[in-house]
Design a protein around this motif. Structure first.
Motif, short mmCIF file in Angstrom:
data_model
loop_
_atom_site.label_atom_id
_atom_site.label_comp_id
_atom_site.label_asym_id
_atom_site.label_seq_id
_atom_site.Cartn_x
_atom_site.Cartn_y
_atom_site.Cartn_z
N VAL A 61 0.49 -1.24 0.24
CA VAL A 61 -0.37 -0.21 -0.01
C VAL A 61 0.91 1.57 0.12
O VAL A 61 1.73 1.37 1.19
N ALA A 62 0.82 1.63 -0.96
CA ALA A 62 1.98 3.19 -1.27
C ALA A 62 0.65 4.40 -1.14
O ALA A 62 -0.34 4.73 -1.53
N ASN A 63 0.95 5.21 0.28
CA ASN A 63 -0.01 6.75 -0.15
C ASN A 63 0.91 7.51 -0.71
O ASN A 63 1.79 8.27 -0.26
N SER A 64 0.42 8.13 -2.02
CA SER A 64 1.59 9.29 -2.60
C SER A 64 1.50 10.64 -2.09
O SER A 64 1.13 10.94 -1.38
N VAL A 65 2.69 11.46 -2.35
CA VAL A 65 3.13 12.81 -2.28
C VAL A 65 1.51 13.17 -2.31
O VAL A 65 0.81 13.42 -3.63
N GLY A 66 1.64 14.22 -1.56
CA GLY A 66 0.06 15.12 -1.87
C GLY A 66 -1.75 14.83 -1.75
O GLY A 66 -1.95 15.59 -2.01
N SER A 67 -1.44 13.56 -1.39
CA SER A 67 -2.60 12.62 -1.42
C SER A 67 -3.14 13.43 -0.61
O SER A 67 -4.89 13.16 -0.09
N GLY A 96 5.10 -5.06 -11.30
CA GLY A 96 4.39 -6.03 -11.24
C GLY A 96 3.26 -6.13 -10.96
O GLY A 96 2.98 -5.49 -9.79
N GLY A 97 2.35 -7.51 -11.29
CA GLY A 97 1.16 -7.59 -10.57
C GLY A 97 -0.03 -7.59 -10.65
O GLY A 97 -0.33 -6.71 -11.92
N THR A 98 -0.42 -7.05 -9.68
CA THR A 98 -2.05 -6.60 -9.79
C THR A 98 -2.42 -5.48 -9.14
O THR A 98 -1.68 -5.43 -7.93
N THR A 99 -3.19 -4.68 -9.05
CA THR A 99 -3.54 -3.47 -8.08
C THR A 99 -5.04 -4.00 -7.99
O THR A 99 -6.14 -3.56 -7.72
N PRO A 100 -5.14 -5.25 -6.32
CA PRO A 100 -6.22 -4.77 -6.11
C PRO A 100 -7.26 -3.55 -5.41
O PRO A 100 -6.64 -2.74 -5.47
N THR A 101 -8.28 -3.60 -5.41
CA THR A 101 -9.15 -2.41 -4.94
C THR A 101 -9.68 -2.62 -3.81
O THR A 101 -10.47 -3.26 -3.09
N PRO A 102 -9.13 -1.40 -2.91
CA PRO A 102 -9.19 -1.43 -1.34
C PRO A 102 -10.88 -1.58 -1.19
O PRO A 102 -12.15 -0.46 -2.50
N VAL A 103 -11.69 -2.21 -0.51
CA VAL A 103 -13.28 -1.98 -0.11
C VAL A 103 -13.52 -1.27 1.18
O VAL A 103 -12.55 -1.07 2.25
N THR A 117 -1.97 0.54 -4.43
CA THR A 117 -2.14 -1.39 -3.62
C THR A 117 -1.49 -2.37 -5.09
O THR A 117 -1.21 -1.50 -6.55
N ARG A 118 -0.73 -3.13 -4.88
CA ARG A 118 -0.24 -4.15 -5.37
C ARG A 118 -0.02 -5.19 -4.88
O ARG A 118 0.49 -5.03 -3.64
#
Length: 177
Positions: A61-67, A96-103, A117-118
């Motif tokens: 889980v990555a929190n982007s700069v400026g989020s 790579g991989g997938t980007t699952p969606t948080p619920v 996410t990844r």
């Protein structure tokens, strides 16, 4: 009357009882409960994944700069069919991989997470710092962190389970403010 205490047990902490009436209700909740009621609590799962020999199940889980939001980790849970190691990292790179969606855990709420996410079966690369490392036996695990790991903007959290041929799952829940 020695050894008799009218108000509390003398061998325990101060005993109190909340009186909850209609006119003055007393409501207590966890931070997660408050965040869920506000539509700011999220869950993410890898589901059950078969891991090949020598690989790890990675969830990031990555929190982007400026989020404009900060992630507070509530709980990490999951399971594994064989002995493994659960490692929680600050940082790291997943390619790579997938980007699952948080619920959103307030079912039906339209609020979405700002986290990226990844998920992948592989190995973590890049610069990372180990926050937690826990050996696991086959079965389920749960770490209640209650917001004690905080991911501010510009930071990344990675969870790894493995290595080895097995089936595993990682579940992550957090709130954002």
């Amino acid at each position: 009357m020695t050894n008799s205490n009218v108000f509390n047990q003398s061998n325990g902490p101060l005993y109190t009882q909340l009186t909850n009436t209609f006119s003055t209700p007393g409501i207590e909740s966890t931070p997660e409960g408050g965040a869920a009621a506000a539509g700011s609590n999220f869950a993410l799962t890898t589901s059950n994944v078969s891991i090949g020999a020598g690989l790890n199940l990675l969830l990031q889980v990555a929190n982007s700069v400026g989020s404009g939001r900060t992630l507070y980790v509530s709980r990490i849970s999951g399971g594994t069919t064989a002995a493994a190691t659960l490692i929680v990292y600050s940082g790291g790179t997943i390619t790579g991989g997938t980007t699952p969606t948080p619920v959103n855990t307030l079912l039906g709420n339209a609020n979405t997470s700002v986290m990226t996410t990844r998920q992948i079966n592989g190995t973590l690369t890049g610069t990372s710092t180990i926050l937690l490392s826990i050996p696991l036996t086959a079965g389920i695990y749960m770490l209640s962190l209650n917001g004690s790991i905080i991911v501010p903007p510009g930071q990344t959290l990675t969870i790894s389970t493995g290595t080895g041929a097995q089936t595993a799952a990682i579940n992550l829940s957090w709130w954002e403010f």
